[in-house]
Design a protein around this motif. Structure first.
Motif, PDB file in Angstrom:
ATOM      1  N   VAL A  51       0.832  -1.199   0.000  1.00 37.44           N
ATOM      2  CA  VAL A  51       0.000   0.000   0.000  1.00 37.44           C
ATOM      3  C   VAL A  51       0.870   1.254   0.000  1.00 37.44           C
ATOM      4  CG1 VAL A  51      -1.604   1.335   1.440  1.00 37.44           C
ATOM      5  CG2 VAL A  51      -2.033  -1.079   1.007  1.00 37.44           C
ATOM      6  N   ALA A  55       1.006   3.882  -3.066  1.00 41.67           N
ATOM      7  CA  ALA A  55       0.621   5.277  -2.807  1.00 41.67           C
ATOM      8  C   ALA A  55       1.704   6.252  -3.254  1.00 41.67           C
ATOM      9  CB  ALA A  55       0.325   5.472  -1.324  1.00 41.67           C
ATOM     10  N   ARG A  65      -4.002   6.535  -5.583  1.00 45.93           N
ATOM     11  CA  ARG A  65      -3.586   7.305  -4.396  1.00 45.93           C
ATOM     12  C   ARG A  65      -4.780   7.894  -3.663  1.00 45.93           C
ATOM     13  NH1 ARG A  65      -0.005   8.505  -8.275  1.00 45.93           N
ATOM     14  NH2 ARG A  65      -0.769  10.599  -8.684  1.00 45.93           N
ATOM     15  N   LEU A  68      -6.388   5.102  -1.625  1.00 48.77           N
ATOM     16  CA  LEU A  68      -5.570   4.775  -0.455  1.00 48.77           C
ATOM     17  C   LEU A  68      -5.668   5.862   0.615  1.00 48.77           C
ATOM     18  CD1 LEU A  68      -2.459   3.291  -2.263  1.00 48.77           C
ATOM     19  CD2 LEU A  68      -4.230   2.052  -1.011  1.00 48.77           C
ATOM     20  N   LEU A 102      -8.670  -2.402  -0.907  1.00 46.45           N
ATOM     21  CA  LEU A 102      -7.509  -3.098  -1.466  1.00 46.45           C
ATOM     22  C   LEU A 102      -7.870  -3.808  -2.766  1.00 46.45           C
ATOM     23  CD1 LEU A 102      -5.740  -4.562   1.671  1.00 46.45           C
ATOM     24  CD2 LEU A 102      -5.029  -2.642   0.249  1.00 46.45           C
ATOM     25  N   VAL A 105      -8.060  -1.038  -5.455  1.00 47.40           N
ATOM     26  CA  VAL A 105      -6.710  -0.548  -5.780  1.00 47.40           C
ATOM     27  C   VAL A 105      -5.946  -1.591  -6.589  1.00 47.40           C
ATOM     28  CG1 VAL A 105      -4.475   0.012  -4.752  1.00 47.40           C
ATOM     29  CG2 VAL A 105      -6.548   1.109  -3.911  1.00 47.40           C
TER      30      VAL A 105
END
Length: 140
Positions: A51, A55, A65, A68, A102, A105
């Motif tokens: 992560v 990011a 980003r 996150l 998650l 992403v």
């Protein structure tokens, strides 16, 4: 006192971590090639490093980003969908939001970015990909 808030946040993160480890261990046992429990225990620190790396990667879409940042804000913010003082289900909303963020992403970042930034074992990466419904090709 401020230290009570710190203890609450640490306890909450520990409970979310325990829930995720349990889920990942259960999912690993259901697979044809089960994941070892030691790999599952190592998965959370690897996900945290992933992560952080995702990011800070400026080559990825800005949406990664943003997601996150929203995830971290939600986890740090004291008001939740379900209050944390309710036993068991109080931290379930945090775990669900974490898993969904998650997954989102991981799908946006794609295979190449996940493989490039993944610090752990190939088995751990395979587990993350299975949770995110991403094809299992690993080029390591």
């Amino acid at each position: 006192m401020w230290w009570q808030s710190v203890i609450g946040v640490v306890a909450g993160l520990a409970l979310v971590w325990t829930g995720l480890v349990g889920c990942l261990y259960y999912l690993g046992r259901k697979q044809d090639n089960p994941t070892r429990f030691s790999d599952v225990l190592r998965l959370l620190p690897d996900v945290l490093v992933l992560v952080r790396r995702l990011a800070s990667d400026r080559t990825l879409p800005r949406g990664v980003r943003v997601r996150l940042a929203i995830l971290m804000g939600y986890l740090v913010f004291p008001i939740d969908l379900v209050p944390d003082f309710i036993p068991v289900i109080g931290y379930a909303d945090d775990a669900i939001v974490l898993a969904l963020a998650l997954r989102s992403v991981a799908r946006i970042a794609g295979n190449e970015a996940l493989e490039r930034h993944w610090p752990g074992t190939p088995a751990g990466l395979l587990t993350v990909k299975r949770l995110a419904n991403i094809p299992n090709s690993i080029s390591r």
